[in-house]
Motif scaffolding. Structure first.
Motif, PDB file in Angstrom:
ATOM      1  N   GLU A   1       1.379  31.989 -19.197  1.00 40.32           N
ATOM      2  CA  GLU A   1       0.535  33.191 -19.174  1.00 40.32           C
ATOM      3  C   GLU A   1      -0.544  33.025 -18.105  1.00 40.32           C
ATOM      4  N   HIS A   2      -0.475  33.878 -17.067  1.00 34.90           N
ATOM      5  CA  HIS A   2      -1.504  33.877 -16.024  1.00 34.90           C
ATOM      6  C   HIS A   2      -1.681  35.330 -15.566  1.00 34.90           C
ATOM      7  N   SER A   3      -2.534  35.539 -14.564  1.00 25.99           N
ATOM      8  CA  SER A   3      -2.821  36.923 -14.167  1.00 25.99           C
ATOM      9  C   SER A   3      -1.714  37.542 -13.313  1.00 25.99           C
TER      10      SER A   3
ATOM     11  N   THR B   1      -6.617  19.154 -13.734  1.00 28.67           N
ATOM     12  CA  THR B   1      -6.602  19.625 -12.347  1.00 28.67           C
ATOM     13  C   THR B   1      -7.202  21.025 -12.211  1.00 28.67           C
ATOM     14  N   HIS B   2      -7.254  21.472 -10.942  1.00 22.88           N
ATOM     15  CA  HIS B   2      -7.586  22.855 -10.617  1.00 22.88           C
ATOM     16  C   HIS B   2      -9.020  23.223 -10.966  1.00 22.88           C
ATOM     17  N   LEU B   3      -9.933  22.241 -10.873  1.00 20.42           N
ATOM     18  CA  LEU B   3     -11.344  22.528 -11.105  1.00 20.42           C
ATOM     19  C   LEU B   3     -11.824  23.449  -9.983  1.00 20.42           C
ATOM     20  N   LYS B   4     -12.510  24.510 -10.349  1.00 21.63           N
ATOM     21  CA  LYS B   4     -13.033  25.409  -9.307  1.00 21.63           C
ATOM     22  C   LYS B   4     -14.215  24.725  -8.624  1.00 21.63           C
ATOM     23  N   PRO B   5     -14.219  24.675  -7.283  1.00 15.86           N
ATOM     24  CA  PRO B   5     -15.227  23.895  -6.566  1.00 15.86           C
ATOM     25  C   PRO B   5     -16.667  24.164  -7.003  1.00 15.86           C
TER      26      PRO B   5
ATOM     27  N   ALA C   1       0.992  24.636 -14.412  1.00 15.74           N
ATOM     28  CA  ALA C   1       0.362  25.457 -13.361  1.00 15.74           C
ATOM     29  C   ALA C   1      -0.889  26.146 -13.883  1.00 15.74           C
ATOM     30  N   ASP C   2      -1.222  27.307 -13.321  1.00 13.26           N
ATOM     31  CA  ASP C   2      -2.421  28.038 -13.740  1.00 13.26           C
ATOM     32  C   ASP C   2      -2.078  28.797 -15.016  1.00 13.26           C
ATOM     33  N   THR C   3      -2.871  28.548 -16.041  1.00 13.55           N
ATOM     34  CA  THR C   3      -2.557  29.200 -17.310  1.00 13.55           C
ATOM     35  C   THR C   3      -3.730  29.099 -18.258  1.00 13.55           C
TER      36      THR C   3
ATOM     37  N   LYS D   1     -10.446  36.415 -18.604  1.00 15.14           N
ATOM     38  CA  LYS D   1     -10.036  37.524 -17.732  1.00 15.14           C
ATOM     39  C   LYS D   1      -9.041  37.047 -16.661  1.00 15.14           C
ATOM     40  N   THR D   2      -9.308  35.872 -16.088  1.00 17.55           N
ATOM     41  CA  THR D   2      -8.471  35.389 -14.977  1.00 17.55           C
ATOM     42  C   THR D   2      -7.334  34.489 -15.468  1.00 17.55           C
ATOM     43  N   LYS D   3      -7.262  34.279 -16.799  1.00 23.42           N
ATOM     44  CA  LYS D   3      -6.200  33.470 -17.440  1.00 23.42           C
ATOM     45  C   LYS D   3      -6.210  32.029 -16.953  1.00 23.42           C
ATOM     46  N   HIS D   4      -7.354  31.401 -17.178  1.00 24.47           N
ATOM     47  CA  HIS D   4      -7.525  29.983 -16.850  1.00 24.47           C
ATOM     48  C   HIS D   4      -8.103  29.257 -18.052  1.00 24.47           C
ATOM     49  N   MET D   5      -8.199  27.930 -17.914  1.00 25.18           N
ATOM     50  CA  MET D   5      -8.731  27.077 -18.987  1.00 25.18           C
ATOM     51  C   MET D   5     -10.207  26.760 -18.770  1.00 25.18           C
TER      52      MET D   5
ATOM     53  N   SER E   1       2.254  33.454  -6.919  1.00 29.39           N
ATOM     54  CA  SER E   1       1.974  33.982  -5.577  1.00 29.39           C
ATOM     55  C   SER E   1       0.536  33.777  -5.104  1.00 29.39           C
ATOM     56  N   HIS E   2      -0.336  33.223  -5.930  1.00 26.96           N
ATOM     57  CA  HIS E   2      -1.750  33.143  -5.521  1.00 26.96           C
ATOM     58  C   HIS E   2      -1.945  32.234  -4.305  1.00 26.96           C
ATOM     59  N   MET E   3      -2.933  32.636  -3.495  1.00 26.48           N
ATOM     60  CA  MET E   3      -3.157  32.015  -2.199  1.00 26.48           C
ATOM     61  C   MET E   3      -3.364  30.503  -2.258  1.00 26.48           C
ATOM     62  N   ASP E   4      -4.080  30.028  -3.281  1.00 16.94           N
ATOM     63  CA  ASP E   4      -4.348  28.582  -3.334  1.00 16.94           C
ATOM     64  C   ASP E   4      -3.069  27.785  -3.606  1.00 16.94           C
ATOM     65  N   HIS E   5      -1.957  28.471  -3.897  1.00 20.21           N
ATOM     66  CA  HIS E   5      -0.679  27.777  -4.132  1.00 20.21           C
ATOM     67  C   HIS E   5       0.330  28.011  -2.996  1.00 20.21           C
TER      68      HIS E   5
ATOM     69  N   PRO F   1     -15.575  34.084 -20.732  1.00 20.19           N
ATOM     70  CA  PRO F   1     -15.071  35.447 -20.457  1.00 20.19           C
ATOM     71  C   PRO F   1     -14.329  35.533 -19.113  1.00 20.19           C
ATOM     72  N   VAL F   2     -14.834  34.802 -18.104  1.00 24.41           N
ATOM     73  CA  VAL F   2     -14.137  34.811 -16.800  1.00 24.41           C
ATOM     74  C   VAL F   2     -12.787  34.105 -16.930  1.00 24.41           C
ATOM     75  N   ALA F   3     -12.783  32.979 -17.651  1.00 28.97           N
ATOM     76  CA  ALA F   3     -11.520  32.247 -17.856  1.00 28.97           C
ATOM     77  C   ALA F   3     -10.513  33.135 -18.573  1.00 28.97           C
TER      78      ALA F   3
HETATM   79  N1  LIG Z   1     -13.817  38.250 -12.424  1.00 33.55           N
HETATM   80  C1  LIG Z   1     -13.775  37.120 -11.698  1.00 33.55           C
HETATM   81  N2  LIG Z   1     -14.830  36.276 -11.675  1.00 33.55           N
HETATM   82  C2  LIG Z   1     -14.794  35.140 -10.973  1.00 33.55           C
HETATM   83  N3  LIG Z   1     -13.737  34.752 -10.247  1.00 33.55           N
HETATM   84  C3  LIG Z   1     -12.673  35.553 -10.216  1.00 33.55           C
HETATM   85  C4  LIG Z   1     -12.627  36.763 -10.936  1.00 33.55           C
HETATM   86  N4  LIG Z   1     -11.409  37.320 -10.727  1.00 33.55           N
HETATM   87  C5  LIG Z   1     -10.741  36.472  -9.893  1.00 33.55           C
HETATM   88  N5  LIG Z   1     -11.505  35.429  -9.595  1.00 33.55           N
HETATM   89  C6  LIG Z   1     -11.156  34.296  -8.720  1.00 33.55           C
HETATM   90  O1  LIG Z   1     -10.003  34.641  -7.953  1.00 33.55           O
HETATM   91  C7  LIG Z   1      -9.084  33.563  -8.108  1.00 33.55           C
HETATM   92  C8  LIG Z   1      -7.638  33.868  -7.905  1.00 33.55           C
HETATM   93  O2  LIG Z   1      -6.930  32.648  -8.126  1.00 33.55           O
HETATM   94  P1  LIG Z   1      -7.115  31.866  -9.471  1.00 33.55           P
HETATM   95  O3  LIG Z   1      -6.429  32.617 -10.560  1.00 33.55           O
HETATM   96  O4  LIG Z   1      -6.813  30.426  -9.273  1.00 33.55           O
HETATM   97  O5  LIG Z   1      -8.678  31.906  -9.765  1.00 33.55           O
HETATM   98  C9  LIG Z   1      -9.313  33.133  -9.554  1.00 33.55           C
HETATM   99  C10 LIG Z   1     -10.801  33.091  -9.583  1.00 33.55           C
HETATM  100  O6  LIG Z   1     -11.300  31.931  -8.969  1.00 33.55           O
END
Ligand SMILES: Nc1ncnc2c1ncn2[C@@H]1O[C@@H]2COP(=O)(O)O[C@H]2[C@H]1O
Length: 249
Positions: free
Chosen positions: A139-141, A223-227, A160-162, A197-201, A56-60, A193-195
């Motif tokens: 596994e994602h948020s 893919t899906h590099l944060k700008p 996808a995002d995981t 928490k937000t369940k990314h690579m 459901s995330h906005m970027d998708h 730590p952010v990856a």
């Molecule tokens: N604690 C956080 N620190 C930085 N970015 C966050 C945090 N929580 C959410 N985000 C951003 O919010 C986005 C929601 O979509 P994504 O999961 O693709 O990626 C997430 C991050 O880019």
């Protein structure tokens, strides 16, 4: 199979290339409806009949409402949106709610019936036009599925995002040989730590995920590099490619 990545940025990239996640599988099927969908002409948008959402995330989903409104006047209605119950519910409650956008999912009769929702479950396989599209849980948020797509003897997989972990390893191992694996890498290793928490690579997690596989894919699309971290990530991934055939999209 002629897959076109119309967009795969992890956000609003600030350039004119692509956009956020949208992958075109053929002339009328896409995975996700991020702003990359805007790479299509209006005539090409009118051809799209099936949208498979990962989560459901906005970027998708960002382009989904306006894309659907563009469908008025198309000859091939309705458009079917496939997603898990959680994603469909969030779309109904938060987007197609009569305030943010018309309640398109309730308009099921007459010329306004441009959208139908089709709930999918992890493990389910949908056959469309010679493509086998199978959803698998990752596994994602928020509840998220990846898709395995088989066509003409080729196997494309988009988790996808995981984040790397047992669930991703088990799912990918279960899928057997993969020709093209499209894996995300959102944050640099310093932001582990952010990856987490937000369940990314991160590049390190991506390498770990690949090493955990029983079979390597023939090629890896990253893919899906944060700008905000894109340049840094590209440098890292080019200097240390996680796979011998790595393409950083
Ligand atoms: N604690 C956080 N620190 C930085 N970015 C966050 C945090 N929580 C959410 N985000 C951003 O919010 C986005 C929601 O979509 P994504 O999961 O693709 O990626 C997430 C991050 O880019």
């Amino acid at each position: 199979m002629n897959i076109q990545v119309l967009g795969c940025s992890g956000g609003l990239s600030g350039d004119n290339k692509g956009g956020s996640t949208c992958i075109q599988l053929n002339h009328n099927i896409v995975i996700d409806a991020g702003t990359g969908l805007n790479q299509l002409s209006l005539a090409q948008m009118h051809q799209i009949r099936h949208v498979f959402l990962t989560h459901s995330h906005m970027d998708h989903i960002a382009a989904l409402p306006t894309f659907l409104s563009n469908q008025y006047g198309s000859e091939h209605l309705p458009v079917t949106v496939y997603a898990q119950a959680h994603t469909l519910e969030k779309l109904k409650t938060n987007i197609f709610n009569g305030d943010i956008w018309p309640e398109l999912s309730s308009m099921t009769e007459g010329p306004e019936a441009i959208l139908q929702f089709n709930e999918i479950h992890p493990g389910e396989c949908i056959e469309l036009e010679g493509l086998e599209i199978k959803a698998f849980a990752v596994e994602h948020s928020v509840p998220t599925v990846g898709y395995s797509v088989k066509s003409q003897g080729k196997h494309f997989v988009f988790p996808a995002d995981t984040i790397a972990g047992t669930q991703l390893t088990e799912q990918l191992n279960r899928l057997g040989h993969i020709d093209t694996l499209m894996l995300e890498c959102a944050f640099p290793d310093e932001l582990l730590p952010v990856a987490e928490k937000t369940k990314h690579m991160t590049p390190g997690l991506l390498e770990r995920a690949l090493k955990s596989l029983e079979q390597q894919p023939d090629e890896l699309w990253v893919t899906h590099l944060k700008p905000s971290y894109e340049n840094d990530l590209r440098e890292t991934l080019v200097a240390n490619p996680p796979h011998k055939n790595t393409v950083v999209l």
